[in-house]
Design a protein around this motif. Structure first.
Motif, PDB file in Angstrom:
ATOM      1  N   ARG A 162      -0.061   1.286  -8.001  1.00 22.50           N
ATOM      2  CA  ARG A 162       1.386   1.267  -8.175  1.00 22.50           C
ATOM      3  C   ARG A 162       1.782   1.632  -9.609  1.00 22.50           C
ATOM      4  NH1 ARG A 162       1.848  -3.112  -5.809  1.00 22.50           N
ATOM      5  NH2 ARG A 162       1.843  -4.556  -7.570  1.00 22.50           N
ATOM      6  N   LEU A 163       1.078   1.079 -10.581  1.00 20.51           N
ATOM      7  CA  LEU A 163       1.380   1.404 -11.979  1.00 20.51           C
ATOM      8  C   LEU A 163       1.039   2.854 -12.291  1.00 20.51           C
ATOM      9  CD1 LEU A 163       0.167  -1.816 -13.822  1.00 20.51           C
ATOM     10  CD2 LEU A 163       2.511  -1.049 -13.515  1.00 20.51           C
ATOM     11  N   ALA A 164      -0.050   3.360 -11.713  1.00 17.79           N
ATOM     12  CA  ALA A 164      -0.404   4.762 -11.932  1.00 17.79           C
ATOM     13  C   ALA A 164       0.658   5.691 -11.364  1.00 17.79           C
ATOM     14  CB  ALA A 164      -1.762   5.053 -11.299  1.00 17.79           C
ATOM     15  N   ALA A 165       1.219   5.345 -10.217  1.00 20.78           N
ATOM     16  CA  ALA A 165       2.279   6.171  -9.634  1.00 20.78           C
ATOM     17  C   ALA A 165       3.526   6.161 -10.511  1.00 20.78           C
ATOM     18  CB  ALA A 165       2.607   5.657  -8.231  1.00 20.78           C
ATOM     19  N   ARG A 166       3.882   5.002 -11.057  1.00 26.17           N
ATOM     20  CA  ARG A 166       5.045   4.946 -11.945  1.00 26.17           C
ATOM     21  C   ARG A 166       4.784   5.700 -13.232  1.00 26.17           C
ATOM     22  NH1 ARG A 166       6.400  -1.537 -11.575  1.00 26.17           N
ATOM     23  NH2 ARG A 166       6.822  -1.637  -9.324  1.00 26.17           N
ATOM     24  N   LEU A 167       3.560   5.633 -13.732  1.00 26.83           N
ATOM     25  CA  LEU A 167       3.239   6.287 -14.996  1.00 26.83           C
ATOM     26  C   LEU A 167       3.283   7.800 -14.876  1.00 26.83           C
ATOM     27  CD1 LEU A 167       2.263   5.420 -17.895  1.00 26.83           C
ATOM     28  CD2 LEU A 167      -0.041   5.952 -17.104  1.00 26.83           C
ATOM     29  N   THR A 168       2.777   8.328 -13.766  1.00 25.13           N
ATOM     30  CA  THR A 168       2.703   9.781 -13.590  1.00 25.13           C
ATOM     31  C   THR A 168       3.949  10.355 -12.919  1.00 25.13           C
ATOM     32  OG1 THR A 168       1.545   9.449 -11.483  1.00 25.13           O
ATOM     33  CG2 THR A 168       0.204   9.703 -13.469  1.00 25.13           C
ATOM     34  N   GLY A 169       4.686   9.528 -12.196  1.00 22.23           N
ATOM     35  CA  GLY A 169       5.883  10.014 -11.526  1.00 22.23           C
ATOM     36  C   GLY A 169       5.619  10.674 -10.189  1.00 22.23           C
ATOM     37  N   VAL A 170       4.440  10.503  -9.624  1.00 25.76           N
ATOM     38  CA  VAL A 170       4.118  11.070  -8.313  1.00 25.76           C
ATOM     39  C   VAL A 170       3.605   9.956  -7.405  1.00 25.76           C
ATOM     40  CG1 VAL A 170       3.563  13.323  -9.266  1.00 25.76           C
ATOM     41  CG2 VAL A 170       1.744  11.643  -8.965  1.00 25.76           C
ATOM     42  N   ARG A 171       3.669  10.182  -6.104  1.00 28.67           N
ATOM     43  CA  ARG A 171       3.120   9.225  -5.142  1.00 28.67           C
ATOM     44  C   ARG A 171       1.614   9.401  -5.080  1.00 28.67           C
ATOM     45  NH1 ARG A 171       4.430  10.094   0.997  1.00 28.67           N
ATOM     46  NH2 ARG A 171       2.559  11.377   0.796  1.00 28.67           N
ATOM     47  N   VAL A 172       0.893   8.293  -5.188  1.00 31.34           N
ATOM     48  CA  VAL A 172      -0.565   8.336  -5.240  1.00 31.34           C
ATOM     49  C   VAL A 172      -1.125   7.770  -3.941  1.00 31.34           C
ATOM     50  CG1 VAL A 172      -2.624   7.540  -6.463  1.00 31.34           C
ATOM     51  CG2 VAL A 172      -0.556   8.128  -7.752  1.00 31.34           C
ATOM     52  N   ASP A 173      -1.878   8.602  -3.197  1.00 33.00           N
ATOM     53  CA  ASP A 173      -2.573   8.186  -1.978  1.00 33.00           C
ATOM     54  C   ASP A 173      -4.066   8.182  -2.269  1.00 33.00           C
ATOM     55  OD1 ASP A 173      -0.153   8.084  -0.619  1.00 33.00           O
ATOM     56  OD2 ASP A 173      -0.280  10.198  -0.058  1.00 33.00           O
ATOM     57  N   ILE A 174      -4.715   7.036  -2.102  1.00 31.79           N
ATOM     58  CA  ILE A 174      -6.123   6.881  -2.467  1.00 31.79           C
ATOM     59  C   ILE A 174      -6.955   6.749  -1.199  1.00 31.79           C
ATOM     60  CG2 ILE A 174      -7.767   5.494  -3.778  1.00 31.79           C
ATOM     61  CD1 ILE A 174      -5.476   4.564  -5.518  1.00 31.79           C
ATOM     62  N   ARG A 175      -8.028   7.532  -1.124  1.00 30.84           N
ATOM     63  CA  ARG A 175      -8.975   7.466  -0.006  1.00 30.84           C
ATOM     64  C   ARG A 175     -10.394   7.421  -0.547  1.00 30.84           C
ATOM     65  NH1 ARG A 175      -8.021  12.413   3.833  1.00 30.84           N
ATOM     66  NH2 ARG A 175      -7.869  13.505   1.839  1.00 30.84           N
ATOM     67  N   SER A 176     -11.269   6.732   0.193  1.00 35.99           N
ATOM     68  CA  SER A 176     -12.678   6.719  -0.182  1.00 35.99           C
ATOM     69  C   SER A 176     -13.386   7.910   0.457  1.00 35.99           C
ATOM     70  CB  SER A 176     -13.325   5.406   0.258  1.00 35.99           C
ATOM     71  OG  SER A 176     -13.335   5.308   1.677  1.00 35.99           O
ATOM     72  N   GLU A 177     -14.624   8.158   0.026  1.00 37.62           N
ATOM     73  CA  GLU A 177     -15.383   9.269   0.593  1.00 37.62           C
ATOM     74  C   GLU A 177     -15.644   9.067   2.083  1.00 37.62           C
ATOM     75  OE1 GLU A 177     -18.788   9.163  -1.892  1.00 37.62           O
ATOM     76  OE2 GLU A 177     -17.917  10.483  -3.421  1.00 37.62           O
ATOM     77  N   THR A 178     -15.885   7.826   2.472  1.00 41.08           N
ATOM     78  CA  THR A 178     -16.111   7.540   3.891  1.00 41.08           C
ATOM     79  C   THR A 178     -14.863   7.809   4.714  1.00 41.08           C
ATOM     80  OG1 THR A 178     -17.742   5.852   3.305  1.00 41.08           O
ATOM     81  CG2 THR A 178     -16.819   5.762   5.520  1.00 41.08           C
ATOM     82  N   GLN A 179     -13.701   7.426   4.206  1.00 40.47           N
ATOM     83  CA  GLN A 179     -12.450   7.676   4.920  1.00 40.47           C
ATOM     84  C   GLN A 179     -12.185   9.170   5.052  1.00 40.47           C
ATOM     85  OE1 GLN A 179      -9.685   5.413   2.568  1.00 40.47           O
ATOM     86  NE2 GLN A 179      -9.877   3.587   3.858  1.00 40.47           N
ATOM     87  N   VAL A 180     -12.528   9.937   4.038  1.00 42.32           N
ATOM     88  CA  VAL A 180     -12.360  11.386   4.125  1.00 42.32           C
ATOM     89  C   VAL A 180     -13.275  11.960   5.197  1.00 42.32           C
ATOM     90  CG1 VAL A 180     -12.616  13.555   2.865  1.00 42.32           C
ATOM     91  CG2 VAL A 180     -11.634  11.574   1.721  1.00 42.32           C
ATOM     92  N   ALA A 181     -14.520  11.468   5.240  1.00 46.14           N
ATOM     93  CA  ALA A 181     -15.463  11.946   6.251  1.00 46.14           C
ATOM     94  C   ALA A 181     -15.017  11.566   7.656  1.00 46.14           C
ATOM     95  CB  ALA A 181     -16.855  11.377   5.966  1.00 46.14           C
ATOM     96  N   GLU A 182     -14.363  10.403   7.799  1.00 44.70           N
ATOM     97  CA  GLU A 182     -13.880   9.965   9.108  1.00 44.70           C
ATOM     98  C   GLU A 182     -12.576  10.632   9.511  1.00 44.70           C
ATOM     99  OE1 GLU A 182     -13.583   5.793   8.775  1.00 44.70           O
ATOM    100  OE2 GLU A 182     -15.754   5.422   8.943  1.00 44.70           O
ATOM    101  N   GLY A 183     -11.985  11.416   8.606  1.00 43.10           N
ATOM    102  CA  GLY A 183     -10.755  12.133   8.925  1.00 43.10           C
ATOM    103  C   GLY A 183      -9.496  11.325   8.762  1.00 43.10           C
ATOM    104  N   GLY A 196      -3.210   7.062   4.342  1.00 47.61           N
ATOM    105  CA  GLY A 196      -3.696   5.994   5.211  1.00 47.61           C
ATOM    106  C   GLY A 196      -3.281   6.213   6.649  1.00 47.61           C
ATOM    107  N   TYR A 197      -3.569   5.217   7.483  1.00 50.51           N
ATOM    108  CA  TYR A 197      -3.189   5.294   8.890  1.00 50.51           C
ATOM    109  C   TYR A 197      -1.670   5.267   9.031  1.00 50.51           C
ATOM    110  CZ  TYR A 197      -8.078   4.254   9.766  1.00 50.51           C
ATOM    111  OH  TYR A 197      -9.435   4.305   9.789  1.00 50.51           O
ATOM    112  N   LEU A 198      -1.177   6.113   9.920  1.00 49.70           N
ATOM    113  CA  LEU A 198       0.264   6.185  10.125  1.00 49.70           C
ATOM    114  C   LEU A 198       0.735   4.920  10.810  1.00 49.70           C
ATOM    115  CD1 LEU A 198       0.666   9.885  11.306  1.00 49.70           C
ATOM    116  CD2 LEU A 198       1.057   8.940   9.023  1.00 49.70           C
ATOM    117  N   GLU A 199       1.813   4.373  10.292  1.00 53.17           N
ATOM    118  CA  GLU A 199       2.369   3.169  10.899  1.00 53.17           C
ATOM    119  C   GLU A 199       3.056   3.503  12.219  1.00 53.17           C
ATOM    120  OE1 GLU A 199       4.965   1.339   8.170  1.00 53.17           O
ATOM    121  OE2 GLU A 199       3.424   0.836   6.701  1.00 53.17           O
ATOM    122  N   GLU A 200       3.080   2.558  13.088  1.00 51.62           N
ATOM    123  CA  GLU A 200       3.726   2.742  14.382  1.00 51.62           C
ATOM    124  C   GLU A 200       5.215   2.995  14.200  1.00 51.62           C
ATOM    125  OE1 GLU A 200       4.348   0.312  18.566  1.00 51.62           O
ATOM    126  OE2 GLU A 200       3.191  -0.543  16.906  1.00 51.62           O
TER     127      GLU A 200
END
Length: 438
Positions: free
Chosen positions: A306-327, A332-336
Motif C-alpha cells: 500500500r505504501l509503495a503504491a502511494r509512493l509511486t502513484g501506480v496500482r501495485v499487483d504482486i504475484r509469486s512465481e508459483t501464482q504466475v505458473a498457475e495462471g 489476484g483472483y477476481l471477486e464475485e
C-alpha cells in the motif's frame, strides 16, 4: 505627566507589547478621538494629530452639513482637565482594545505565511477533542484527527508539529497544526540533513501511515552524493533523530528513479523483486516476486504494498512465481460480481431509526431489513439441511448397491490380480532367461 515622560512611556509600552512606536501612536490618536467625542458639546468629527518629537496633540473639529460634508473647520484642542472622567474611561478602554487588535493582527501576519512550516511547542492541555500547544506568544490547536493514533501527549512535553492552516478569528489567529501530515517528515529531514536544506538532496515523494511506517524517495542533484546515505547518516544517526521525534515510527528510505518499473521495485524494499511490468497507460504495475518474498513484499495487512503504491502513484499487483505458473491473473483472483440495489439509507426524523429508500420508491426500516436477512439465512440453512439429507440418502443407496454384489467384485479383483501376477512371472522368467542366454 510631562511630554518627555509621555514619550518614554510610549517607548516602554511599545517594547512591552512588541509593537512599533508608530503603530502605538496611531492607537493613541484613535483613542483620543474616541474620548473627545464623549465630551459634552463635542463636534461631529475630529482629526487628532500628534508630534512624535514633542508629544503635543492638536484637535481639529468639523461639523457636518445636510449633505454629510465636513464644514466649519476649527481648532478645538481641549485641556487635560476638560476631558472629564467619562472621556478618560473611554480613552482607556479604546486604548486597550486597539492594542489587542494590533497584537492580533501582528500575530496573524507573523504566522500567515508560515503554512507548511514546522514549529516546536509545549503541550498545555489535552482531551478527546484537541491538544493545545504553547508556541510562546500564541497557542496552536492540534485536533484529534491530526494526532498520531496511540500517541499520548503529556502536558509539559515539547513536541514538533506541522502548520497546516492559519485562521483569522475575532479572538486572534488560530493556528492548526498536525502530527500526521507527510510534510512533517520532509521538514524533520530538512532539520537533520544539511544536504536537503541546501537543495543537494531532494525528497521526491513521501507516503506515510502515521504511527506505523513511512516511505520516502530521495534524489541527489550531485552524482558524488549518495542520497540514501546522506539521509541515514553515520551509523544511522540522522534518521534515528527523526524516528525518535516520531516516537519510533519506522522509516524506509529508497532511491528515486525516473524509470517507473525500477522505482516500483525499489519502493517495495526490503522485498526482492524479480520482474515489474508496467501497463500501457502507466497506472498499474504487475510485480513478480519469489515465493519466499511474497509475504514480505505485501507486508503486514498489505502495508508495504500500500505504501509503495502511494509512493509511486501506480496500482501495485504482486504475484509469486508459483501464482504466475498457475495462471493467476494480475490483481489476484477476481471477486464475485455482486449487483447492489439502487437507493440510500436515511434517518427517520420522528423515530430516529435508519430507513432504506429504494429507487422504486419503497421504504423499509432497519429492523425489517434485519428480519428479512434472518429469514433468508434460515431458508439457506433449511436448503443446506435438505441437500445434506439427499446426500445421505444417495450414500445409503450406494452402500446398499455395494452390499448386493460384494462377491462378484471380489472375484473380478482376484482374477485380475492373478492375471497380473502370472504376467509378471512370465516376464520375469523371460528376463532371467535372456540374462542366462547372454
Amino acid at each position: 505627566m510631562s511630554n518627555l515622560d509621555m514619550g518614554e512611556a510610549i517607548r516602554l509600552l511599545a517594547s512591552e507589547k512588541g509593537m512599533s512606536e508608530d503603530d502605538l501612536l496611531h492607537v493613541l490618536v484613535d483613542a483620543l478621538a474616541s474620548a473627545y467625542k464623549r465630551r459634552p458639546g463635542a463636534a461631529d468629527e475630529v482629526v487628532v494629530e500628534v508630534n512624535p518629537s514633542t508629544m503635543e496633540f492638536s484637535f481639529t473639529a468639523y461639523d457636518l452639513d445636510e449633505d454629510g460634508q465636513w464644514v466649519n473647520e476649527r481648532d478645538d484642542t481641549p485641556k487635560k482637565e476638560e476631558l472629564g472622567r467619562i472621556a478618560a474611561q473611554t480613552f482607556r478602554q479604546v486604548m486597550s482594545q486597539r492594542i489587542r487588535e494590533v497584537e492580533r493582527d501582528r500575530k496573524f501576519e507573523e504566522y500567515a505565511n508560515r503554512e507548511g512550516d514546522i514549529v516546536t511547542g509545549i503541550i498545555q492541555q489535552t482531551d478527546t477533542r484537541y491538544t493545545l500547544l504553547d508556541l510562546g506568544r500564541v497557542e496552536a490547536l492540534l485536533p484529534q484527527a491530526e494526532q498520531v493514533p496511540y500517541e499520548r501527549p503529556n502536558p509539559g512535553d515539547r513536541q514538533k508539529a506541522y502548520i497546516v492552516e492559519v485562521r483569522k478569528t475575532a479572538k486572534g489567529p488560530q493556528i492548526v497544526v498536525s502530527r500526521t501530515h507527510p510534510g512533517l517528515i520532509k521538514r524533520l529531514f530538512e532539520l537533520e540533513v544539511p544536504e536537503i536544506a541546501d537543495g543537494i538532496v531532494e525528497i521526491k515523494a513521501c507516503a506515510r501511515e502515521p504511527g506505523h511506517r513511512t516511505k520516502i524517495a530521495v534524489w541527489s542533484n550531485d552524482h558524488n552524493v549518495d542520497p540514501v546515505g546522506a539521509c541515514v547518516g553515520a551509523r544511522g544517526a540522522r534518521v534515528r533523530m527523526v524516528v525518535n521525534e516520531l516516537r519510533g515510527e519506522k522509516i524506509d528510505i529508497v532511491p528515486f528513479s525516473e524509470d517507473l518499473a525500477d522505482f516500483v521495485a525499489k519502493a517495495l524494499s526490503p522485498a526482492k523483486v524479480n520482474q515489474v511490468n508496467i501497463s500501457e497507460d502507466g497506472t498499474a504495475a504487475d510485480v513478480i516476486v519469489p515465493d519466499h518474498q511474497l509475504s514480505l513484499a505485501i507486508g503486514r495487512e498489505g502495508q508495504n504494498a500500500r505504501l509503495a503504491a502511494r509512493l509511486t502513484g501506480v496500482r501495485v499487483d504482486i504475484r509469486s512465481e508459483t501464482q504466475v505458473a498457475e495462471g493467476v491473473p494480475a490483481g489476484g483472483y477476481l471477486e464475485e460480481q455482486v449487483e447492489y440495489a439502487e437507493g440510500e439509507w436515511r434517518e427517520n426524523a420522528e423515530t430516529g431509526e435508519m430507513e432504506w429508500h429504494a429507487a422504486d420508491g419503497s421504504v423499509i426500516s432497519q429492523s425489517e431489513w434485519a428480519e428479512q436477512e434472518e429469514s433468508s439465512d434460515d431458508e439457506t440453512g433449511d436448503d443446506a439441511a435438505a441437500e445434506l439429507s439427499d446426500d445421505e440418502t444417495s450414500d445409503d443407496a450406494a452402500a446398499e448397491s455395494s452390499d448386493d454384489e460384494p462377491v462378484a467384485e471380489a472375484t473380478a479383483d482376484a482374477e485380475s490380480t492373478d492375471t497380473d501376477e502370472s504376467d509378471d512371472d512370465e516376464s520375469g522368467d523371460d528376463d532371467n532367461g535372456d540374462g542366462d542366454d547372454e
